[in-house]
Design a protein around this motif. Structure first.
Motif, PDB file in Angstrom:
ATOM      1  N   GLU A 136      76.534 -27.772 -57.770  1.00 23.94           N
ATOM      2  CA  GLU A 136      77.855 -28.106 -57.250  1.00 23.94           C
ATOM      3  C   GLU A 136      77.787 -29.282 -56.278  1.00 23.94           C
ATOM      4  O   GLU A 136      77.091 -29.196 -55.264  1.00 23.94           O
ATOM      5  CB  GLU A 136      78.457 -26.878 -56.549  1.00 23.94           C
ATOM      6  CG  GLU A 136      79.855 -27.128 -56.046  1.00 23.94           C
ATOM      7  CD  GLU A 136      80.426 -25.925 -55.307  1.00 23.94           C
ATOM      8  OE1 GLU A 136      79.752 -24.874 -55.244  1.00 23.94           O
ATOM      9  OE2 GLU A 136      81.547 -26.049 -54.796  1.00 23.94           O
ATOM     10  N   GLU A 167      84.653 -18.726 -56.018  1.00 26.22           N
ATOM     11  CA  GLU A 167      84.935 -18.534 -54.590  1.00 26.22           C
ATOM     12  C   GLU A 167      85.975 -17.425 -54.417  1.00 26.22           C
ATOM     13  O   GLU A 167      86.664 -17.044 -55.363  1.00 26.22           O
ATOM     14  CB  GLU A 167      85.498 -19.831 -53.995  1.00 26.22           C
ATOM     15  CG  GLU A 167      84.566 -21.024 -54.081  1.00 26.22           C
ATOM     16  CD  GLU A 167      83.608 -21.108 -52.902  1.00 26.22           C
ATOM     17  OE1 GLU A 167      83.560 -20.150 -52.100  1.00 26.22           O
ATOM     18  OE2 GLU A 167      82.916 -22.127 -52.801  1.00 26.22           O
ATOM     19  N   ASP A 178      86.498 -24.241 -51.633  1.00 29.04           N
ATOM     20  CA  ASP A 178      86.933 -24.921 -52.849  1.00 29.04           C
ATOM     21  C   ASP A 178      88.427 -24.677 -53.023  1.00 29.04           C
ATOM     22  O   ASP A 178      88.954 -23.663 -52.563  1.00 29.04           O
ATOM     23  CB  ASP A 178      86.243 -24.333 -54.095  1.00 29.04           C
ATOM     24  CG  ASP A 178      84.747 -24.586 -54.139  1.00 29.04           C
ATOM     25  OD1 ASP A 178      84.212 -25.223 -53.207  1.00 29.04           O
ATOM     26  OD2 ASP A 178      84.128 -24.136 -55.118  1.00 29.04           O
ATOM     27  N   ASP A 229      82.797 -27.568 -52.594  1.00 28.65           N
ATOM     28  CA  ASP A 229      82.184 -27.630 -51.262  1.00 28.65           C
ATOM     29  C   ASP A 229      80.674 -27.832 -51.284  1.00 28.65           C
ATOM     30  O   ASP A 229      80.027 -27.816 -50.238  1.00 28.65           O
ATOM     31  CB  ASP A 229      82.545 -26.378 -50.449  1.00 28.65           C
ATOM     32  CG  ASP A 229      81.872 -25.121 -50.984  1.00 28.65           C
ATOM     33  OD1 ASP A 229      81.368 -25.160 -52.126  1.00 28.65           O
ATOM     34  OD2 ASP A 229      81.847 -24.113 -50.255  1.00 28.65           O
ATOM     35  N   SER A 231      78.163 -25.993 -52.384  1.00 24.17           N
ATOM     36  CA  SER A 231      77.323 -24.848 -52.013  1.00 24.17           C
ATOM     37  C   SER A 231      76.048 -24.799 -52.857  1.00 24.17           C
ATOM     38  O   SER A 231      76.038 -25.206 -54.020  1.00 24.17           O
ATOM     39  CB  SER A 231      78.086 -23.538 -52.231  1.00 24.17           C
ATOM     40  OG  SER A 231      79.136 -23.428 -51.325  1.00 24.17           O
ATOM     41  N   ASP A 235      78.784 -22.109 -56.234  1.00 22.87           N
ATOM     42  CA  ASP A 235      79.918 -21.214 -56.546  1.00 22.87           C
ATOM     43  C   ASP A 235      81.064 -22.133 -56.974  1.00 22.87           C
ATOM     44  O   ASP A 235      81.868 -22.576 -56.176  1.00 22.87           O
ATOM     45  CB  ASP A 235      80.286 -20.314 -55.365  1.00 22.87           C
ATOM     46  CG  ASP A 235      80.271 -21.034 -54.037  1.00 22.87           C
ATOM     47  OD1 ASP A 235      80.318 -22.285 -54.039  1.00 22.87           O
ATOM     48  OD2 ASP A 235      80.234 -20.353 -53.003  1.00 22.87           O
TER      49      ASP A 235
HETATM   50 CA   LIG Z   1      82.119 -23.862 -54.135  1.00 24.83          CA
END
Ligand SMILES: [Ca+2]
Ligand SMILES: [Ca+2]
Length: 249
Positions: A136, A167, A178, A229, A231, A235
């Motif tokens: 991601e 998420e 997100d 985001d 991660s 995710d």
């Molecule tokens: Ca995410």
């Protein structure tokens, strides 16, 4: 015969002629010019988006069919009606809003550019924003098109999105990691209004409509985005987007 313009339609009417002694068995009405293919036609032209069939002056002719002496006779066509132009049409403002031509006419941006998808609401194409699997990134996956809102009438935007995310669900500015969203922006990227912002994993096609009449006469950018985001482990969040239309009436 006569033709009367309606809301994205035309109504034709006529008076039955003398039948010459044998019953008239059918009537056939034709229009000139021929309409373009509808979505789903096998050549996959994005016909719904161009609105051409609504703007075109239409003429109608009446053909009379009747049986006479046990054989079908096609009598000559009537004179054409006066041309009519239906109102309240789906406009041509959004090009390739059904993504049947890949991402043609759309501008992609962000750390993860959207791609064409075959997970369609209608037809065979949609846009995929975000990331369905894999590492991601941190940033946006955006898709935009600049359009001009008609100066008169009421203008409504409609689109369908299918949200997916690993998420936790959230809405609006409460989304910390997100999210998926749509905004009306100026052509230079300043946000004028938010159409939606959320994160969920319901995975079903969802329609959203918005009244854009407040922007009448203005040239604006429709901006769709999935924010990721970055991660690790990932995710991921993604959404499919399809059938973006603008209706003015
Ligand atoms: Ca995410
Ligand atoms: Ca489509």
């Amino acid at each position: 015969m006569t033709a009367t313009a309606g809301n994205a339609s035309a109504t034709v009417s006529w008076t039955a002629p003398a039948n010459g002694g044998s019953a008239i068995t059918s009537y056939a009405v034709t229009r000139t010019p021929e309409p373009p293919p509808w979505p789903g036609h096998r050549d996959r032209k994005p016909a719904r988006d161009d609105g051409e069939h609504h703007r075109t002056h239409q003429r109608h002719r009446l053909h009379l069919h009747r049986h006479r002496h046990e054989r079908r006779r096609h009598l000559p066509a009537s004179a054409a009606s006066a041309p009519v132009t239906p109102s309240g049409t789906t406009t041509s403002a959004i090009t390739n809003g059904g993504f049947e031509s890949g991402l043609t006419s759309w501008t992609t941006g962000g750390v993860r550019a959207p791609v064409a998808s075959t997970t369609a609401h209608t037809g065979t194409g949609s846009a995929l924003l975000g990331l369905a699997s894999g590492t991601e990134p941190l940033g946006d996956s955006s898709l935009s098109q600049t359009i001009t809102i008609p100066a008169t009438g009421t203008t409504t935007l409609s689109f369908w999105y299918q949200p997916h995310s690993q998420e936790d669900p959230c809405t609006g500015n409460a989304c910390p990691y997100d999210w998926m969203e749509a905004q009306v922006r100026t052509t230079t990227g300043t946000t004028l209004g938010s159409l939606f912002k959320l994160c969920n994993n319901n995975g079903t096609w969802t329609q959203l409509t918005a009244d854009l009449t407040a922007y009448k006469g203005q040239t604006i950018t429709l901006w769709y985005n999935v924010h990721l985001d970055g991660s690790s482990p990932a995710d991921d969040t993604w959404m499919y987007l399809d059938d973006i239309t603008l209706t003015n009436g």
